[in-house]
Design an enzyme around this catalytic site. Structure first.
Site, PDB file in Angstrom:
ATOM      1  CG  ASP A   1      -1.828   3.483   0.903  1.00 44.97           C
ATOM      2  OD1 ASP A   1      -0.648   3.686   0.582  1.00 44.97           O
ATOM      3  OD2 ASP A   1      -2.164   2.752   1.855  1.00 44.97           O
TER       4      ASP A   1
ATOM      5  CE1 TYR B   1      -3.332  -2.114   5.226  1.00 53.81           C
ATOM      6  CE2 TYR B   1      -3.967  -0.760   3.370  1.00 53.81           C
ATOM      7  CZ  TYR B   1      -3.222  -0.934   4.505  1.00 53.81           C
ATOM      8  OH  TYR B   1      -2.390   0.058   4.941  1.00 53.81           O
TER       9      TYR B   1
ATOM     10  CE  LYS C   1       0.858   0.731   2.511  1.00 54.91           C
ATOM     11  NZ  LYS C   1      -0.563   0.590   2.140  1.00 54.91           N
TER      12      LYS C   1
ATOM     13  CG  HIS D   1       2.639  -3.059   5.198  1.00 59.31           C
ATOM     14  ND1 HIS D   1       1.424  -3.585   4.842  1.00 59.31           N
ATOM     15  CD2 HIS D   1       2.340  -1.977   5.953  1.00 59.31           C
ATOM     16  CE1 HIS D   1       0.444  -2.859   5.355  1.00 59.31           C
ATOM     17  NE2 HIS D   1       0.978  -1.875   6.037  1.00 59.31           N
TER      18      HIS D   1
END
Length: 272
Positions: free
Chosen positions: A42, A47, A72, A105
């Site tokens: 994930d 990120y 996402k 997200h």
């Protein structure tokens, strides 16, 4: 162990969360996780580690079809055209032809673009760039709106969920609409691990507190994505299939739920 989506596809119930994993370290930890037995990763655009995740998948030599990859779209790319571009950019960084799950997200209600963003995800699924589509941090009202305006129900909603913030009402809504629930911050950012209830259950089963909490998520029928950058913890977090919690354990953990247990941002009030 797998959860079956409302679109008929399956997601491994236990995965590796990659929030806060630096891109330059993501390749090694992903490759190690896949070697350990994980088949669910994930990540997210925000990120900043999609490229590292892609390198880790390549380095593992695990067939692509055997690895379930989630990413996402971030809030700054919400909107139809920008979401389409964002997904293709993510695929380029991941070095993949498709993702198994693509999520919105955050609803970011102040932007008021999550419906058109959801329309883009529907198109991405039609084009085969995302096998399944879902949302993250959505409340019931956000889900009702996207379903009402598009006729397409998300496969999953990834939300903050841990023993001190169990989200029963939202989970009941998910169940009624055949939406899977996925837990982020499943260990309560480690804050729950020294709770006497958890440590007592851990001693009873001769397991670590983290293993008890992960097992609780699995027994509750949740998808769970604990994160770690330590190889020894990869194995520990994955070694949760040889035992189950009993009714007494689960009742004790149910009692840890608190109305003020949220530790992350509130989707209804967060500024971004």
């Amino acid at each position: 162990m797998h959860i079956v989506f409302n679109d008929g596809r399956k997601i491994p119930q236990l995965g590796l969360g990659l929030w806060q994993t630096p891109s330059d370290g993501a390749a090694d930890i992903v490759a190690a996780a896949l070697k350990t037995g994980y088949r669910h990763l994930d990540t997210a655009t925000v990120y900043g580690n999609e490229a590292g995740v892609g390198r880790g998948i390549e380095a593992s030599d695990i067939p692509r079809a055997d690895v379930f990859v989630t990413t996402k779209v971030w809030n700054d790319a919400q909107g139809f055209d920008s979401t389409m571009r964002a997904c293709r950019d993510s695929l380029s960084r991941l070095r993949l032809d498709y993702v198994d799950l693509y999520l919105v997200h955050w609803p970011a209600p102040r932007l008021n673009r999550y419906v058109e963003t959801w329309r883009a995800l529907i198109r991405l699924r039609e084009e085969g760039l995302a096998k399944s589509i879902g949302v993250s941090n959505f409340g019931a009202e956000h889900i009702e709106r996207v379903v009402g305006e598009t006729g397409v129900t998300p496969a999953i909603n990834q939300i903050e969920l841990h023993p001190r913030f169990q989200q029963r009402e939202l989970r009941d809504f998910h169940k009624a609409h055949h939406i899977a629930t996925e837990s982020w911050a499943p260990l309560g950012r480690t804050q729950i691990l020294d709770d006497p209830v958890i440590t007592e259950i851990a001693a009873k089963h001769k397991r670590t507190p983290a293993q008890i909490v992960i097992r609780w998520h699995l027994d509750e029928g949740l998808v769970v994505i604990p994160k770690t950058q330590r190889r020894e913890r990869l194995g520990e977090n994955f070694d949760v299939f040889g035992f189950s919690l009993d009714a007494e354990d689960r009742a004790a953990i149910a009692g840890l739920d608190r109305s003020d247990g949220r530790i992350g941002p509130d989707p209804m009030t967060v500024a971004f």
